[in-house]
Write a protein that holds these residues in place. Structure first.
Motif, PDB file in Angstrom:
ATOM      1  N   ARG A  84      74.924 139.562  27.560  1.00 20.18           N
ATOM      2  CA  ARG A  84      75.653 139.173  28.996  1.00 20.18           C
ATOM      3  C   ARG A  84      76.795 139.792  29.101  1.00 20.18           C
ATOM      4  NH1 ARG A  84      79.390 134.189  29.641  1.00 20.18           N
ATOM      5  NH2 ARG A  84      81.070 135.041  30.196  1.00 20.18           N
ATOM      6  N   ILE A  85      76.567 140.133  30.456  1.00 22.01           N
ATOM      7  CA  ILE A  85      77.433 141.618  31.611  1.00 22.01           C
ATOM      8  C   ILE A  85      78.335 140.397  32.619  1.00 22.01           C
ATOM      9  CG2 ILE A  85      76.860 143.640  33.214  1.00 22.01           C
ATOM     10  CD1 ILE A  85      74.418 143.427  32.650  1.00 22.01           C
ATOM     11  N   GLU A  86      79.488 140.964  32.357  1.00 25.31           N
ATOM     12  CA  GLU A  86      80.316 140.530  33.065  1.00 25.31           C
ATOM     13  C   GLU A  86      81.215 142.346  34.023  1.00 25.31           C
ATOM     14  OE1 GLU A  86      82.818 137.560  30.140  1.00 25.31           O
ATOM     15  OE2 GLU A  86      83.962 138.793  30.990  1.00 25.31           O
ATOM     16  N   CYS A  87      81.339 141.233  35.076  1.00 23.30           N
ATOM     17  CA  CYS A  87      81.469 142.628  36.865  1.00 23.30           C
ATOM     18  C   CYS A  87      82.632 142.246  37.263  1.00 23.30           C
ATOM     19  CB  CYS A  87      80.063 143.025  37.435  1.00 23.30           C
ATOM     20  SG  CYS A  87      81.082 143.969  38.698  1.00 23.30           S
ATOM     21  N   TYR A  88      83.664 142.884  37.309  1.00 21.00           N
ATOM     22  CA  TYR A  88      84.813 142.705  38.314  1.00 21.00           C
ATOM     23  C   TYR A  88      85.070 143.658  39.699  1.00 21.00           C
ATOM     24  CZ  TYR A  88      85.905 140.310  33.234  1.00 21.00           C
ATOM     25  OH  TYR A  88      85.901 139.274  32.228  1.00 21.00           O
ATOM     26  N   ASP A  89      85.711 142.704  40.509  1.00 24.01           N
ATOM     27  CA  ASP A  89      85.731 143.158  41.898  1.00 24.01           C
ATOM     28  C   ASP A  89      87.192 142.860  42.039  1.00 24.01           C
ATOM     29  OD1 ASP A  89      85.705 145.608  44.361  1.00 24.01           O
ATOM     30  OD2 ASP A  89      84.414 143.579  44.721  1.00 24.01           O
ATOM     31  N   VAL A  90      87.567 143.743  42.767  1.00 21.87           N
ATOM     32  CA  VAL A  90      89.191 143.206  43.825  1.00 21.87           C
ATOM     33  C   VAL A  90      89.241 143.259  45.535  1.00 21.87           C
ATOM     34  CG1 VAL A  90      91.757 144.706  44.004  1.00 21.87           C
ATOM     35  CG2 VAL A  90      90.521 144.153  41.814  1.00 21.87           C
ATOM     36  N   SER A  91      89.284 142.363  45.844  1.00 25.50           N
ATOM     37  CA  SER A  91      89.868 142.791  47.415  1.00 25.50           C
ATOM     38  C   SER A  91      90.929 142.267  47.874  1.00 25.50           C
ATOM     39  CB  SER A  91      88.869 141.208  47.661  1.00 25.50           C
ATOM     40  OG  SER A  91      88.789 141.470  49.433  1.00 25.50           O
ATOM     41  N   GLN A  92      91.389 143.646  48.979  1.00 27.14           N
ATOM     42  CA  GLN A  92      92.390 143.262  49.728  1.00 27.14           C
ATOM     43  C   GLN A  92      92.541 144.079  51.002  1.00 27.14           C
ATOM     44  OE1 GLN A  92      96.025 145.809  48.256  1.00 27.14           O
ATOM     45  NE2 GLN A  92      94.269 146.972  46.741  1.00 27.14           N
ATOM     46  N   ILE A  93      93.650 143.790  51.662  1.00 28.06           N
ATOM     47  CA  ILE A  93      93.949 144.599  53.570  1.00 28.06           C
ATOM     48  C   ILE A  93      95.162 144.852  53.182  1.00 28.06           C
ATOM     49  CG2 ILE A  93      93.477 144.495  55.760  1.00 28.06           C
ATOM     50  CD1 ILE A  93      91.614 142.230  55.699  1.00 28.06           C
ATOM     51  N   GLN A  94      95.192 146.276  52.691  1.00 34.67           N
ATOM     52  CA  GLN A  94      97.185 146.625  53.202  1.00 34.67           C
ATOM     53  C   GLN A  94      97.522 146.259  52.014  1.00 34.67           C
ATOM     54  OE1 GLN A  94      98.071 147.108  56.518  1.00 34.67           O
ATOM     55  NE2 GLN A  94      96.812 149.364  56.725  1.00 34.67           N
ATOM     56  N   GLY A  95      97.106 145.370  50.489  1.00 42.17           N
ATOM     57  CA  GLY A  95      98.225 145.535  49.847  1.00 42.17           C
ATOM     58  C   GLY A  95      98.450 143.577  49.947  1.00 42.17           C
ATOM     59  N   THR A  96      97.924 142.953  51.536  1.00 39.12           N
ATOM     60  CA  THR A  96      98.294 141.698  51.567  1.00 39.12           C
ATOM     61  C   THR A  96      96.699 140.665  50.979  1.00 39.12           C
ATOM     62  OG1 THR A  96      97.091 141.874  53.332  1.00 39.12           O
ATOM     63  CG2 THR A  96      99.669 142.161  53.249  1.00 39.12           C
ATOM     64  N   ASP A  97      97.201 138.898  50.882  1.00 41.31           N
ATOM     65  CA  ASP A  97      95.931 138.714  49.107  1.00 41.31           C
ATOM     66  C   ASP A  97      94.864 139.224  48.974  1.00 41.31           C
ATOM     67  OD1 ASP A  97      97.199 136.441  51.396  1.00 41.31           O
ATOM     68  OD2 ASP A  97      96.453 137.752  52.752  1.00 41.31           O
ATOM     69  N   VAL A  98      95.724 139.425  48.030  1.00 46.04           N
ATOM     70  CA  VAL A  98      95.068 140.862  46.559  1.00 46.04           C
ATOM     71  C   VAL A  98      94.464 139.688  45.414  1.00 46.04           C
ATOM     72  CG1 VAL A  98      95.276 142.313  44.989  1.00 46.04           C
ATOM     73  CG2 VAL A  98      96.443 142.149  46.693  1.00 46.04           C
ATOM     74  N   VAL A  99      93.386 139.311  45.386  1.00 48.57           N
ATOM     75  CA  VAL A  99      92.365 138.991  44.680  1.00 48.57           C
ATOM     76  C   VAL A  99      91.215 139.284  44.141  1.00 48.57           C
ATOM     77  CG1 VAL A  99      92.196 136.642  46.329  1.00 48.57           C
ATOM     78  CG2 VAL A  99      91.017 138.183  46.916  1.00 48.57           C
ATOM     79  N   ALA A 100      90.645 139.164  43.430  1.00 47.11           N
ATOM     80  CA  ALA A 100      89.624 139.859  41.854  1.00 47.11           C
ATOM     81  C   ALA A 100      89.350 138.971  41.738  1.00 47.11           C
ATOM     82  CB  ALA A 100      90.350 140.014  40.806  1.00 47.11           C
TER      83      ALA A 100
ATOM     84  N   ALA B 177      95.678 146.624  40.188  1.00 53.12           N
ATOM     85  CA  ALA B 177      94.702 144.879  39.964  1.00 53.12           C
ATOM     86  C   ALA B 177      93.581 144.936  39.198  1.00 53.12           C
ATOM     87  CB  ALA B 177      94.980 144.381  41.957  1.00 53.12           C
ATOM     88  N   MET B 178      93.000 146.156  39.565  1.00 51.76           N
ATOM     89  CA  MET B 178      92.250 145.432  38.555  1.00 51.76           C
ATOM     90  C   MET B 178      92.573 145.461  36.838  1.00 51.76           C
ATOM     91  SD  MET B 178      89.069 145.370  37.690  1.00 51.76           S
ATOM     92  CE  MET B 178      87.886 146.543  39.014  1.00 51.76           C
ATOM     93  N   SER B 179      93.282 146.427  36.406  1.00 52.72           N
ATOM     94  CA  SER B 179      94.068 146.208  35.489  1.00 52.72           C
ATOM     95  C   SER B 179      94.472 144.915  34.540  1.00 52.72           C
ATOM     96  CB  SER B 179      95.821 147.431  34.976  1.00 52.72           C
ATOM     97  OG  SER B 179      94.737 148.388  35.793  1.00 52.72           O
TER      98      SER B 179
END
Length: 664
Positions: free
Chosen positions: A404-420, A449-451
């Motif tokens: 079982r492998i879990e992978c994480y990624d963060v997506s944002q534009i200059q700190g707005t709408d930060v999601v992962a 955000a990742m933390s």
């Protein structure tokens, strides 16, 4: 890897009555569900010599660490309970016939004043007549396009139908003769229903009568020198015959049946289904599935019926007849269960001669070809996935392969709408039902955000594990998980909600209760260091961690000064890239959804009855929300489809106060 003898029930504790059993892994997660006419005989077959078991069964019994069961009164009850548990737990080792698709039907809404012809999916509702299922929605639309020339019934939505009546103009189909335009009174409700009834008769198989009637009308029109009408009828007959060619009659007695055939080898099985309605093939579908045990064709028929006709995840249209290559041992219970689902009698039989036997042989040839194509396409795929996992374990210094492998990624534009995003791969394949999306608030950059995301995910895992441990140590919890009896059918055994990782309220696996063997983060050394710090703070030391940097596809490990470089042709690197790219896709899709929702939200969204088409028309007419707010009611009414009451509601929603003040 567990030894099955360590959790084998004590001799004499397993009853000889019918029932349903579950194998669980070390976290309490259900990994296999089965039913048996004699529980003792069936369960004892799993605890003999492991090396004599089927390859996938070996993997299942060595992954499991406990087994429990529930006894029932009859085989039908066992069938119902087996279905409900498979649906609830989604066990990893059960045969899965699902292809994550809902198949479309051609639906006629006879419960409306002006019935509509449309493509419909999902649960059926009363008052609607269905034809199908079809393999593809385009097949329905192609058939409709041919038949609307002869049967110009309504196909538009309620909103379009109502709007056309308000403006007094039909849509394009009304102008080109593919709709009788009841919206503007071109035909009465009775005349339109007659058109729909004729369409239903044609789809139900009464085609010859329809063609003969049109031929007779064409001859009469020609004799009366009405050549334009005769030419129109001639073209209608040609359209009907083209539609009939697409739906070849295969069973002359107008049978409603599903014809099912299999082709299998020791590890996999291909199934093909032809849906025959009113003697015509309406659709076809197929799967290739992994065999968990040494299953006979009758066993495959049993699993197919319980999953494909089992509810919202399967096909709800149970036919009157199932034509199969071999009857399962529980055929009477299965027929009774299907009859209950359908609401009338359902029969399963093996055709011996005639058209039905010939059709079954045709379906069997399709299944054999599908299995051959699958083998050619995926030859070595299982080996390749195993090799990739072994390469990852070796490169990262892991003692076992990361199943079982879990992978994480963060997506944002200059700190707005930060999601992962969190994506999950098991046995080298994506498990989309366990993907998760995170909305991150208060993060200043990708590292914070990742933390936050990792802390939230693994804090929940630790809480679930601690809760499960306290439940097991509680004196009120039963310690014998080999339950032998339950009260009513479908009632969970007493120890069901006392298992690790199981929510006591819902009876389902707790969210985030199942840990990975490997965590992958999208990024290089900084991202890995941030993730390692979170795991260390939480006291988690038994989960491997790495990062995959996009620049040179380097694999970074915590506290390592230099990255691990996997060969470009490495299967392990390819799998890590797939996992990383899937996490990136999932994160950026969620980010775009949130950004789009924020950017498109406006005061117009709150106006009742103002749909997307009319909102666009308003913005196209005025150019901006500011100009709409500055307009008067009379100016807004000039936009096609906007009435005075709607205009007043628009101005009120945009904060213009009493709309009556705007009329001067």
């Amino acid at each position: 890897m567990a030894d099955p003898s360590t959790y084998r029930p004590a001799p004499g504790t397993i009853p000889e009555s019918p029932g349903v059993y579950r194998f669980r892994d070390g976290t309490g997660r259900v990994i296999y569900v089965g039913k048996a006419k004699n529980l003792r005989s069936r369960l004892n077959s799993y605890f003999g010599d492991v090396w004599n078991l089927h390859q996938r069964t070996q993997q299942m019994v060595t992954t499991a660490e406990s087994v429990d069961w529930v006894t029932v009164g009859t085989e039908v009850e066992a069938l119902q309970l087996e279905y409900s548990w498979i649906k609830q737990h989604d066990p990893r080792f059960n045969v899965r016939y699902r292809d994550d698709k809902s198949y479309p039907y051609l639906a006629v809404t006879l419960d409306e004043e002006f019935p509509r012809l449309q493509v419909m999916r999902g649960a059926k509702r009363r008052g609607v007549r269905y034809f199908g299922p079809y393999s593809h929605a385009w097949a329905i639309r192609e058939t409709l396009d041919l038949l609307l020339r002869v049967f110009p019934a309504r196909t538009c939505s309620s909103g379009v139908f109502k709007r056309a009546g308000q403006v007094g103009r039909p849509c394009l189909l009304g102008y080109i003769g593919k709709c009788s335009a009841p919206c503007v009174g071109s035909v009465s409700a009775e005349q339109h229903r007659e058109i729909v009834d004729n369409f239903c008769d044609f789809m139900a198989g009464r085609t010859d009568t329809m063609v003969r009637r049109l031929e007779r009308e064409m001859t009469e029109a020609s004799e009366q020198l009405e050549f334009e009408r005769a030419a129109r009828l001639r073209d209608d007959i040609a359209a009907l015959r083209r539609a009939m060619e697409k739906q070849t009659v295969v069973l002359g007695d107008g049978t409603d049946a599903d014809v099912v055939a299999f082709a299998d080898d020791p590890l996999e099985a291909a199934v093909q289904v032809f849906h025959v309605r009113d003697g015509r093939v309406r659709g076809q579908r197929g799967w290739v599935v992994e065999k968990v045990e040494d299953l006979s064709t009758g066993d495959l028929v049993h699993h197919f019926c319980t999953q494909v006709y089992g509810g919202e995840q399967g096909e709800t249209d149970v036919p009157r007849e199932l034509l199969v290559p071999e009857l399962p041992t529980d055929v009477d219970a299965l027929a009774a269960w299907l009859s209950e689902k359908r609401g009338s009698r359902v029969t399963l039989r093996v055709p011996q001669r005639g058209d039905k036997r010939a059709l079954l042989e045709t379906v069997a040839r399709n299944a054999a070809e599908a299995l051959n194509r699958h083998k050619l396409r995926r030859s070595g795929d299982l080996t390749t996935r195993g090799k990739a996992l072994d390469e990852i374990a070796e490169a990262l210094g892991m003692s076992t392969s990361p199943l079982r492998i879990e992978c994480y990624d963060v997506s944002q534009i200059q700190g707005t709408d930060v999601v992962a995003s969190m994506v999950v791969f098991e046995d080298g394949l994506p498990r989309k039902g366990e993907y998760r999306r995170f909305v991150v608030r208060g993060a200043t950059d990708d590292l914070s955000a990742m933390s936050e995301v990792l802390r939230r995910r693994f804090s929940r895992y630790l809480n679930a594990a601690a809760s499960a441990k306290s439940e097991l140590e509680s004196p009120t919890v039963a310690t014998d998980f080999f339950t032998s009896e339950a009260g009513e059918l479908g009632e969970e055994p007493a120890a069901e909600t006392d298992r690790p990782g199981i929510d006591p309220t819902t009876g389902r696996p707790r969210r985030f209760a199942y840990p990975p063997q490997l965590v992958v983060v999208d990024g290089g050394q900084p991202q890995v260091a941030a993730a390692a710090q979170v795991l260390a703070e939480l006291g988690i030391t038994d989960i491997a961690l790495c990062g995959l940097a996009k620049r040179l596809e380097e694999v970074w490990l915590p506290d390592d000064e230099f990255p691990v470089i996997l060969p470009r042709a490495s299967e392990g690197l390819y799998l890590l890239q797939r996992v990383r790219d899937e996490a990136h896709r999932f994160a950026i899709t969620f980010h775009r959804q949130r950004r789009s929702k924020r950017m498109t939200a406006s005061g117009l969204d709150s106006v009742a009855g103002l749909g997307e088409v009319r909102r666009k028309a308003l913005l196209r007419h005025f150019g901006s929300l500011k100009r709409i707010a500055a307009a008067t009611v009379d100016e807004i009414v000039e936009v096609p489809g906007i009435g005075r009451r709607t205009a007043e509601a628009i101005l009120a929603a945009l904060g213009k106060g009493d709309a009556s003040d705007q009329d001067g």
